[in-house]
Design a protein around this motif. Sequence first.
Motif, PDB file in Angstrom:
ATOM      1  N   LEU A   1     -14.644  -2.443 -12.153  1.00  0.00           N
ATOM      2  CA  LEU A   1     -15.186  -3.802 -12.179  1.00  0.00           C
ATOM      3  C   LEU A   1     -14.655  -4.690 -11.043  1.00  0.00           C
ATOM      4  CD1 LEU A   1     -15.137  -4.564 -16.026  1.00  0.00           C
ATOM      5  CD2 LEU A   1     -16.990  -3.598 -14.637  1.00  0.00           C
ATOM      6  N   THR A   2     -13.890  -4.111 -10.117  1.00  0.00           N
ATOM      7  CA  THR A   2     -13.452  -4.885  -8.952  1.00  0.00           C
ATOM      8  C   THR A   2     -14.066  -4.269  -7.702  1.00  0.00           C
ATOM      9  OG1 THR A   2     -11.476  -3.557  -8.558  1.00  0.00           O
ATOM     10  CG2 THR A   2     -11.265  -5.446 -10.063  1.00  0.00           C
ATOM     11  N   PRO A   3     -14.423  -5.090  -6.730  1.00  0.00           N
ATOM     12  CA  PRO A   3     -15.056  -4.549  -5.524  1.00  0.00           C
ATOM     13  C   PRO A   3     -14.039  -3.856  -4.632  1.00  0.00           C
ATOM     14  CG  PRO A   3     -14.669  -6.895  -5.267  1.00  0.00           C
ATOM     15  CD  PRO A   3     -14.266  -6.551  -6.678  1.00  0.00           C
ATOM     16  N   LYS A   4     -14.535  -2.936  -3.805  1.00  0.00           N
ATOM     17  CA  LYS A   4     -13.641  -2.362  -2.800  1.00  0.00           C
ATOM     18  C   LYS A   4     -13.371  -3.436  -1.744  1.00  0.00           C
ATOM     19  CE  LYS A   4     -17.095  -0.283   0.298  1.00  0.00           C
ATOM     20  NZ  LYS A   4     -17.529   0.956   0.969  1.00  0.00           N
ATOM     21  N   ASP A   5     -12.231  -3.326  -1.098  1.00  0.00           N
ATOM     22  CA  ASP A   5     -11.873  -4.325  -0.098  1.00  0.00           C
ATOM     23  C   ASP A   5     -11.356  -3.628   1.154  1.00  0.00           C
ATOM     24  OD1 ASP A   5      -9.329  -3.473  -0.822  1.00  0.00           O
ATOM     25  OD2 ASP A   5      -9.006  -5.157  -2.175  1.00  0.00           O
ATOM     26  N   ALA A   6     -11.010  -4.419   2.149  1.00  0.00           N
ATOM     27  CA  ALA A   6     -10.445  -3.879   3.384  1.00  0.00           C
ATOM     28  C   ALA A   6      -8.935  -4.040   3.338  1.00  0.00           C
ATOM     29  CB  ALA A   6     -11.037  -4.605   4.587  1.00  0.00           C
ATOM     30  N   TRP A   7      -8.237  -2.997   3.737  1.00  0.00           N
ATOM     31  CA  TRP A   7      -6.779  -2.985   3.700  1.00  0.00           C
ATOM     32  C   TRP A   7      -6.281  -2.643   5.098  1.00  0.00           C
ATOM     33  CZ3 TRP A   7      -3.686   1.845   2.019  1.00  0.00           C
ATOM     34  CH2 TRP A   7      -2.311   1.566   1.967  1.00  0.00           C
ATOM     35  N   PHE A   8      -5.377  -3.474   5.644  1.00  0.00           N
ATOM     36  CA  PHE A   8      -4.814  -3.171   6.953  1.00  0.00           C
ATOM     37  C   PHE A   8      -3.413  -2.618   6.759  1.00  0.00           C
ATOM     38  CE2 PHE A   8      -2.810  -3.654  11.016  1.00  0.00           C
ATOM     39  CZ  PHE A   8      -3.839  -3.433  11.928  1.00  0.00           C
ATOM     40  N   VAL A   9      -3.206  -1.378   7.211  1.00  0.00           N
ATOM     41  CA  VAL A   9      -1.921  -0.704   7.056  1.00  0.00           C
ATOM     42  C   VAL A   9      -1.227  -0.642   8.414  1.00  0.00           C
ATOM     43  CG1 VAL A   9      -0.775   1.245   5.973  1.00  0.00           C
ATOM     44  CG2 VAL A   9      -3.188   0.802   5.491  1.00  0.00           C
ATOM     45  N   ASP A  10       0.013  -1.072   8.476  1.00  0.00           N
ATOM     46  CA  ASP A  10       0.781  -0.956   9.713  1.00  0.00           C
ATOM     47  C   ASP A  10       1.318   0.460   9.887  1.00  0.00           C
ATOM     48  OD1 ASP A  10       0.371  -3.500  10.601  1.00  0.00           O
ATOM     49  OD2 ASP A  10       2.346  -4.269  10.049  1.00  0.00           O
ATOM     50  N   LYS A  11       2.094   0.907   8.905  1.00  0.00           N
ATOM     51  CA  LYS A  11       2.685   2.243   9.017  1.00  0.00           C
ATOM     52  C   LYS A  11       3.153   2.708   7.652  1.00  0.00           C
ATOM     53  CE  LYS A  11       7.211   0.298  10.238  1.00  0.00           C
ATOM     54  NZ  LYS A  11       8.298   0.227  11.239  1.00  0.00           N
ATOM     55  N   VAL A  12       3.483   3.983   7.581  1.00  0.00           N
ATOM     56  CA  VAL A  12       4.047   4.586   6.376  1.00  0.00           C
ATOM     57  C   VAL A  12       5.273   5.383   6.795  1.00  0.00           C
ATOM     58  CG1 VAL A  12       3.690   6.278   4.538  1.00  0.00           C
ATOM     59  CG2 VAL A  12       1.838   4.714   5.162  1.00  0.00           C
ATOM     60  N   CYS A  13       6.368   5.220   6.075  1.00  0.00           N
ATOM     61  CA  CYS A  13       7.583   5.995   6.332  1.00  0.00           C
ATOM     62  C   CYS A  13       7.859   6.918   5.151  1.00  0.00           C
ATOM     63  CB  CYS A  13       8.785   5.078   6.551  1.00  0.00           C
ATOM     64  SG  CYS A  13       8.679   4.104   8.067  1.00  0.00           S
ATOM     65  N   VAL A  14       8.200   8.153   5.459  1.00  0.00           N
ATOM     66  CA  VAL A  14       8.490   9.154   4.428  1.00  0.00           C
ATOM     67  C   VAL A  14       9.922   9.644   4.619  1.00  0.00           C
ATOM     68  CG1 VAL A  14       7.878  11.395   3.459  1.00  0.00           C
ATOM     69  CG2 VAL A  14       6.077   9.863   4.316  1.00  0.00           C
ATOM     70  N   LYS A  15      10.742   9.477   3.576  1.00  0.00           N
ATOM     71  CA  LYS A  15      12.132   9.928   3.619  1.00  0.00           C
ATOM     72  C   LYS A  15      12.284  11.163   2.755  1.00  0.00           C
ATOM     73  CE  LYS A  15      16.841   8.077   3.235  1.00  0.00           C
ATOM     74  NZ  LYS A  15      17.634   6.876   2.868  1.00  0.00           N
TER      75      LYS A  15
END
Length: 670
Positions: free
Chosen positions: A78-92
């Motif tokens: 029931l919620t619309p899709k939106d635009a998401w801006f991702v800078d980076k992802v870090c994996v430890k």
Amino acid sequence: MVKYKVTVYTGSNFSATTLNKVFIKLVGEDGESFRTKLVSLKGAASFYRGTSSKFSVCTDLDIGKVLLIELDKQPILLTPKDAWFVDKVCVKTPDKKVYTFPIYRWIDDTNVHRFREATALRVIDDTHHLGRYSREQELKKRAEDYNWHVYADGLPHCIKTSGLASLPCEVQFSFTKTSEFAFTAATGLLELNLKGLANQRTLWKDFEEIDKVFCNKSTDISEYVKKHWREDAFFGYQYLNGNNPILIRRCTSLPDNFPVTDEMVFVHGCKSFSDEMQKGNIYLCDYKTLDGVMTNVINEKRQYLVAPLVLLHKTPDDKLKPIAIQLKQTPSDDNPIFVPSDSEYDWLVAKAFVKSADFSEHQLNVHLLRTHLLAEVFSLSLLRNMPMVHPLYKLLIPHTRYTLQINFLARRLLISDTGVFTQFASSGGKGMFTILRRSLSSMTYTSLCIPDDIAERGVESLPNYYYRDDGLRLWDIIHRFVKGVLSYYYKNDQEVKDDVELQKWIQDIYEHGFLSQDGTGIPQSFSTVEEMVKFVTMVIFTCSAQHGAVNSGQYDYGGWMPNTPITLQQPPPIKKGTATEASFLQTLPNVDTTVQGMATMWLLSRQSSDFAGLGCYPDFHFSEEKPLNLIHTFQEELIQLSIKIKERNKSLEVPYTYMDPSEVENSVAI
């Protein structure tokens, strides 16, 4: 059970937040995780703009070196899709090793997106099958999103788009940039207090009337221009440090179509052309590209544009002054050669025709073609042919910022059928495309590389040439930086030859930017590290320093209209002794044309509040120590050059700031 700690950094861009469900999969050399929903104690605020959030991803076994991640997001019921801006992802990893995955893009769909670890890899280094597969898929998607388009025959190709909204999200303006640009464009006439004059199709009555309009908005330099525009020394100075500093060249022999004699210009017989040319004191500006161009019709009246030849003389006190002007290319009785000893307004009219010609030469060749259109070709070829993991992508992506959108807007607002340039410049319309085609066909690689260009034009020792001085120092700083970075990744010439992505990049530039023209010197491929370094240096210099040099001073030197008329309404004089102040004013553009030109130059000279200066790398693309150290050194050298330029400018009557690194934008963004 093996636990990986994942940190996701959402960008600070306006509306970067997503409320959708976000999923991740870790892919390593020895296995992969399940697709895992990212859940934290922050709940719905986990992916709010400007925040970082930590998550856990578990696997049955250690997956080894993490090669890539897969991200996707799905709307909540029931919620619309939106635009998401991702800078980076870090994996430890459990053994405390951290892998960083640069992203810096919008995710606005429900598809799976793959991102590589930050270590730069050429295609020949990318030996793992998963890495190669993700590389191929990325370029396949880019080829769908970024297509070539022929805007006009004989011009560099551009991005194919059905409208502004169809531009890929990651190359569009930020919210700040969009808001400021739209506001300035919409309120330019109002901000300059010129709104009531935009439809006034009348002649200027006198210079005082022009001054009343000009005084609504001025800069220190534009005020200086108003006071000194009639002076020969200032006329000559602008060829060195004004908006078009690349036309002037040393004259070693008079052109056959410019029959100037000693008696015309050295009235006391104390000098001769042969002696002065031998000493390096005679310089030529030739506007032959404008010859025979069809001129515009403005307010139902045919406009005038000439293709002059101008001789300048370096005086013993190091001033550069015009000594002869011929307004048309072919010598004839009705094409007199004007000299400073002519009557005041004969000489002033001749210089006005030259300055109007210089406006068209500058705007179309020097500014639009040589910076904007080429920068778009460099950017589009990069996006089509270089995956994010390639070292050249990491090096050049900051120099593509906003270029595709600003050029789209230029085609729509400036050079379209209803564009400002088309409507109000003497070279607007068909003439504009003639000039652009001629300019591209005569362009050389030498002319795009400032050290070669300065030598080819013979202006190495011309005094007070701050464009040359600052430009050469900037070129050297950029060249050292580029050489350091690329030499780190390419150890020998064979590695350059073997990089198919690199070769496709330069091949596309040659084909779509320079239309495969032989004889230009533009490389079709790279055979050596040195060739590659020089070309990449030229690309960065063109997109930053050169654009700053020919863009930033537009209002400074064009705000006072008599110094830079964008069109002229009367034909060039065919004999001497006829010009008066009244005839000069009748030759200048109408009130409406003047204020439209002023507003446009004001817009194009404004610096955005999200300006990214040369050497600014806010996004994390490189991870290796050597390129990071080189970036730091690059930035320090730019700071030191900026300090030296500012110190020099304190002693100058007209400061030259357009190549001060602190004033130069990283990309063609305005």
